[in-house]
Design a protein around this motif. Structure first.
Motif, PDB file in Angstrom:
ATOM      1  N   GLY A 116       1.571  10.890   8.902  1.00 24.19           N
ATOM      2  CA  GLY A 116       1.711   9.363   8.878  1.00 24.19           C
ATOM      3  C   GLY A 116       0.130   8.584   8.972  1.00 24.19           C
ATOM      4  O   GLY A 116      -0.097   7.584   9.416  1.00 24.19           O
ATOM      5  N   PHE A 117      -0.831   9.594   8.637  1.00 23.95           N
ATOM      6  CA  PHE A 117      -2.307   9.028   8.528  1.00 23.95           C
ATOM      7  C   PHE A 117      -2.710   9.230   7.065  1.00 23.95           C
ATOM      8  O   PHE A 117      -2.843  10.119   6.502  1.00 23.95           O
ATOM      9  CB  PHE A 117      -3.079   9.800   9.445  1.00 23.95           C
ATOM     10  CG  PHE A 117      -2.588  10.160  10.735  1.00 23.95           C
ATOM     11  CD1 PHE A 117      -2.751   9.165  11.701  1.00 23.95           C
ATOM     12  CD2 PHE A 117      -1.990  11.093  11.465  1.00 23.95           C
ATOM     13  CE1 PHE A 117      -2.403   9.290  13.024  1.00 23.95           C
ATOM     14  CE2 PHE A 117      -1.240  11.339  12.574  1.00 23.95           C
ATOM     15  CZ  PHE A 117      -1.560   9.951  13.328  1.00 23.95           C
TER      16      PHE A 117
ATOM     17  N   GLU B 106       1.077  -7.452   8.193  1.00 23.64           N
ATOM     18  CA  GLU B 106       1.546  -8.443   6.882  1.00 23.64           C
ATOM     19  C   GLU B 106       1.583  -7.697   5.625  1.00 23.64           C
ATOM     20  O   GLU B 106       1.999  -8.097   4.505  1.00 23.64           O
ATOM     21  CB  GLU B 106       0.278  -9.723   6.606  1.00 23.64           C
ATOM     22  CG  GLU B 106      -0.921  -9.137   6.276  1.00 23.64           C
ATOM     23  CD  GLU B 106      -1.726  -8.611   7.451  1.00 23.64           C
ATOM     24  OE1 GLU B 106      -3.140  -8.349   7.100  1.00 23.64           O
ATOM     25  OE2 GLU B 106      -1.450  -8.263   8.427  1.00 23.64           O
ATOM     26  N   ALA B 107       1.121  -6.588   5.612  1.00 20.90           N
ATOM     27  CA  ALA B 107       1.259  -5.596   4.447  1.00 20.90           C
ATOM     28  C   ALA B 107       2.559  -4.831   4.647  1.00 20.90           C
ATOM     29  O   ALA B 107       3.214  -4.469   5.769  1.00 20.90           O
ATOM     30  CB  ALA B 107       0.086  -4.770   4.217  1.00 20.90           C
ATOM     31  N   THR B 108       3.042  -4.282   3.459  1.00 18.94           N
ATOM     32  CA  THR B 108       4.012  -3.256   3.179  1.00 18.94           C
ATOM     33  C   THR B 108       3.647  -1.843   2.877  1.00 18.94           C
ATOM     34  O   THR B 108       2.760  -1.864   2.264  1.00 18.94           O
ATOM     35  CB  THR B 108       5.206  -3.651   2.320  1.00 18.94           C
ATOM     36  OG1 THR B 108       5.674  -5.059   2.491  1.00 18.94           O
ATOM     37  CG2 THR B 108       6.471  -2.810   2.114  1.00 18.94           C
ATOM     38  N   ILE B 109       3.844  -1.026   3.573  1.00 18.54           N
ATOM     39  CA  ILE B 109       3.502   0.412   3.523  1.00 18.54           C
ATOM     40  C   ILE B 109       4.501   1.409   3.062  1.00 18.54           C
ATOM     41  O   ILE B 109       5.563   1.372   3.901  1.00 18.54           O
ATOM     42  CB  ILE B 109       2.718   0.909   4.833  1.00 18.54           C
ATOM     43  CG1 ILE B 109       2.008  -0.148   5.619  1.00 18.54           C
ATOM     44  CG2 ILE B 109       1.968   2.117   4.513  1.00 18.54           C
ATOM     45  CD1 ILE B 109       0.614  -0.632   4.609  1.00 18.54           C
ATOM     46  N   VAL B 110       4.416   2.043   2.190  1.00 12.55           N
ATOM     47  CA  VAL B 110       5.175   3.099   1.842  1.00 12.55           C
ATOM     48  C   VAL B 110       4.438   4.356   2.005  1.00 12.55           C
ATOM     49  O   VAL B 110       3.622   4.805   1.193  1.00 12.55           O
ATOM     50  CB  VAL B 110       5.723   3.078   0.450  1.00 12.55           C
ATOM     51  CG1 VAL B 110       6.700   4.029  -0.143  1.00 12.55           C
ATOM     52  CG2 VAL B 110       6.411   1.527  -0.056  1.00 12.55           C
ATOM     53  N   CYS B 111       4.984   5.304   2.875  1.00  6.88           N
ATOM     54  CA  CYS B 111       4.599   6.764   2.968  1.00  6.88           C
ATOM     55  C   CYS B 111       5.236   7.659   2.320  1.00  6.88           C
ATOM     56  O   CYS B 111       6.633   7.576   2.290  1.00  6.88           O
ATOM     57  CB  CYS B 111       4.716   6.904   4.722  1.00  6.88           C
ATOM     58  SG  CYS B 111       3.659   5.981   5.691  1.00  6.88           S
TER      59      CYS B 111
ATOM     60  N   ILE C 137       0.768  -1.156   0.062  1.00  6.14           N
ATOM     61  CA  ILE C 137       0.027   0.023  -0.152  1.00  6.14           C
ATOM     62  C   ILE C 137       0.888   1.300   0.008  1.00  6.14           C
ATOM     63  O   ILE C 137       1.779   1.357   0.677  1.00  6.14           O
ATOM     64  CB  ILE C 137      -1.035  -0.015   1.237  1.00  6.14           C
ATOM     65  CG1 ILE C 137      -1.721  -1.212   1.584  1.00  6.14           C
ATOM     66  CG2 ILE C 137      -1.885   1.284   1.136  1.00  6.14           C
ATOM     67  CD1 ILE C 137      -2.554  -1.316   2.504  1.00  6.14           C
ATOM     68  N   VAL C 138       0.409   2.095  -1.030  1.00  2.00           N
ATOM     69  CA  VAL C 138       1.476   3.557  -0.896  1.00  2.00           C
ATOM     70  C   VAL C 138       0.270   4.507  -0.458  1.00  2.00           C
ATOM     71  O   VAL C 138      -0.744   4.729  -0.992  1.00  2.00           O
ATOM     72  CB  VAL C 138       1.904   3.689  -2.422  1.00  2.00           C
ATOM     73  CG1 VAL C 138       2.648   5.086  -2.470  1.00  2.00           C
ATOM     74  CG2 VAL C 138       2.869   2.696  -2.765  1.00  2.00           C
ATOM     75  N   ASP C 139       0.849   5.308   0.521  1.00  5.36           N
ATOM     76  CA  ASP C 139      -0.061   6.420   1.007  1.00  5.36           C
ATOM     77  C   ASP C 139       0.644   7.639   0.715  1.00  5.36           C
ATOM     78  O   ASP C 139       1.928   7.950   0.729  1.00  5.36           O
ATOM     79  CB  ASP C 139       0.026   6.423   2.793  1.00  5.36           C
ATOM     80  CG  ASP C 139      -0.638   7.611   3.469  1.00  5.36           C
ATOM     81  OD1 ASP C 139      -1.515   8.286   2.617  1.00  5.36           O
ATOM     82  OD2 ASP C 139      -0.417   7.830   4.616  1.00  5.36           O
ATOM     83  N   VAL C 140      -0.046   8.548  -0.156  1.00  3.88           N
ATOM     84  CA  VAL C 140       0.358   9.669  -0.792  1.00  3.88           C
ATOM     85  C   VAL C 140       0.201  10.761  -0.312  1.00  3.88           C
ATOM     86  O   VAL C 140      -1.234  11.005   0.146  1.00  3.88           O
ATOM     87  CB  VAL C 140      -0.004   9.994  -2.382  1.00  3.88           C
ATOM     88  CG1 VAL C 140       0.664  10.903  -3.170  1.00  3.88           C
ATOM     89  CG2 VAL C 140       0.159   8.547  -3.056  1.00  3.88           C
TER      90      VAL C 140
ATOM     91  N   ASN D 149       4.696  -0.297  -7.876  1.00  2.00           N
ATOM     92  CA  ASN D 149       3.714  -1.476  -7.924  1.00  2.00           C
ATOM     93  C   ASN D 149       2.949  -1.901  -6.907  1.00  2.00           C
ATOM     94  O   ASN D 149       3.155  -2.952  -6.320  1.00  2.00           O
ATOM     95  CB  ASN D 149       5.046  -2.615  -8.558  1.00  2.00           C
ATOM     96  CG  ASN D 149       4.233  -3.641  -8.988  1.00  2.00           C
ATOM     97  OD1 ASN D 149       3.497  -3.695  -9.623  1.00  2.00           O
ATOM     98  ND2 ASN D 149       4.611  -5.089  -8.571  1.00  2.00           N
ATOM     99  N   ALA D 150       2.298  -0.762  -6.553  1.00  2.00           N
ATOM    100  CA  ALA D 150       1.166  -0.787  -5.335  1.00  2.00           C
ATOM    101  C   ALA D 150      -0.024  -1.795  -5.669  1.00  2.00           C
ATOM    102  O   ALA D 150      -0.578  -1.476  -6.584  1.00  2.00           O
ATOM    103  CB  ALA D 150       1.176   0.438  -4.903  1.00  2.00           C
ATOM    104  N   ASP D 151      -0.321  -2.733  -4.514  1.00  2.00           N
ATOM    105  CA  ASP D 151      -1.746  -3.137  -4.866  1.00  2.00           C
ATOM    106  C   ASP D 151      -2.804  -2.137  -4.523  1.00  2.00           C
ATOM    107  O   ASP D 151      -4.128  -2.024  -5.088  1.00  2.00           O
ATOM    108  CB  ASP D 151      -1.957  -4.286  -3.778  1.00  2.00           C
ATOM    109  CG  ASP D 151      -0.965  -5.347  -3.937  1.00  2.00           C
ATOM    110  OD1 ASP D 151      -1.141  -6.221  -5.163  1.00  2.00           O
ATOM    111  OD2 ASP D 151      -0.112  -5.629  -3.159  1.00  2.00           O
ATOM    112  N   VAL D 152      -2.640  -1.095  -3.772  1.00  3.39           N
ATOM    113  CA  VAL D 152      -3.439  -0.151  -3.364  1.00  3.39           C
ATOM    114  C   VAL D 152      -2.683   1.096  -3.342  1.00  3.39           C
ATOM    115  O   VAL D 152      -1.680   1.415  -2.529  1.00  3.39           O
ATOM    116  CB  VAL D 152      -4.054  -0.199  -2.154  1.00  3.39           C
ATOM    117  CG1 VAL D 152      -5.081   0.868  -1.724  1.00  3.39           C
ATOM    118  CG2 VAL D 152      -5.151  -1.591  -2.198  1.00  3.39           C
ATOM    119  N   VAL D 153      -3.184   2.270  -3.698  1.00  2.00           N
ATOM    120  CA  VAL D 153      -2.426   3.572  -3.604  1.00  2.00           C
ATOM    121  C   VAL D 153      -3.626   4.433  -2.967  1.00  2.00           C
ATOM    122  O   VAL D 153      -4.771   4.478  -3.464  1.00  2.00           O
ATOM    123  CB  VAL D 153      -2.046   4.238  -5.066  1.00  2.00           C
ATOM    124  CG1 VAL D 153      -1.513   5.797  -4.679  1.00  2.00           C
ATOM    125  CG2 VAL D 153      -1.056   3.390  -5.774  1.00  2.00           C
ATOM    126  N   THR D 154      -3.435   4.942  -1.912  1.00  2.00           N
ATOM    127  CA  THR D 154      -4.383   5.822  -1.306  1.00  2.00           C
ATOM    128  C   THR D 154      -3.940   7.031  -0.659  1.00  2.00           C
ATOM    129  O   THR D 154      -2.797   7.664  -0.802  1.00  2.00           O
ATOM    130  CB  THR D 154      -4.506   4.920   0.202  1.00  2.00           C
ATOM    131  OG1 THR D 154      -5.864   5.843   0.865  1.00  2.00           O
ATOM    132  CG2 THR D 154      -3.531   4.964   1.254  1.00  2.00           C
TER     133      THR D 154
END
Length: 220
Positions: free
Chosen positions: A89-90, A101-106, A81-84, A143-148
């Motif tokens: 950090g929210f 279990e997920a990988t998060i990129v802020c 998951i990529v948080d744009v 290559n994210a499954d979800v971009v939020t």
């Protein structure tokens, strides 16, 4: 440091309402994030929200409210998951704690905010999160499954700037207040809104929704 009992009780109560089961370590990370934010905010002005209870509800619980929806709306829990425009950090770091279990990129373009994120990650041992100091459009494909995003940009700008970061089956999850009908009307034809989901955030009366989108692949 022992967490404040009122905040601890409210977090546990809200998690129960949202159907989330949080371990002691997850609670430690989530409330530790708020403690560090309150400390850093005095010098770096990372958020205009300053009261601890307001931080809990308007930042943390608002972010955690998307977790059940995220798990329901993907065929599996998203692996990346990529948080744009992650800011303080929210939802990025909240998702990292709630979904180990997920990988998060802020990602954020403001150096002091990324410095804060990296300190939180290091100090609280959030091993599945990282923070990038960059404009999202300048990064190599993630290559994210979800971009939020949460209050990052209009839906049109959000999808245009981040499209290259979606995996072949990736989707967008935009956190909004009221349903952004005008923004949705301005999306290009190669973006499909496939669901607008209303959220209830314990302790907040304000409207919240998620706008779920995916690319439309036009045939030749």
């Amino acid at each position: 440091m022992q967490p404040d009992k009122s905040r601890l009780d409210e977090l546990h109560g809200a998690a129960e309402q949202m159907g989330l089961q949080l371990s002691d370590n997850q609670v430690r990370q989530l409330l530790g994030h708020l403690d560090l934010l309150a400390k850093w905010n005095k010098s770096f002005n990372l958020t205009a929200i300053r009261e601890p209870t307001d931080m809990l509800r308007q930042h943390l619980l608002d972010s955690l409210a998307v977790v059940p929806a995220l798990c329901r709306s993907t065929s599996r829990t998203a692996r990346k998951i990529v948080d744009v425009g992650s800011g303080a950090g929210f939802p990025g770091l909240s998702l990292a704690s709630a979904l180990p279990e997920a990988t998060i990129v802020c990602v954020d373009s403001v150096g002091k905010k990324v410095g804060f994120l990296r300190q939180v990650i290091a100090e609280l041992g959030i091993v599945n999160a990282s923070a990038e100091h960059a404009r999202i459009e300048t990064l190599t494909d993630l290559n994210a499954d979800v971009v939020t995003s949460r209050a990052f940009a209009s839906l049109a700008d959000f999808t245009a700037l981040t499209r290259k970061h979606l995996s072949p089956s990736g989707i967008w999850m935009a956190m909004k207040g009221k349903s952004p009908d005008q923004e949705m009307a301005l999306l290009t034809s190669d973006v499909e809104v496939f669901h607008v989901e209303q959220l209830t955030v314990p302790g907040l009366q304000s409207e919240r929704c998620l706008v779920w989108m995916r690319p439309v692949l036009h045939s030749a």
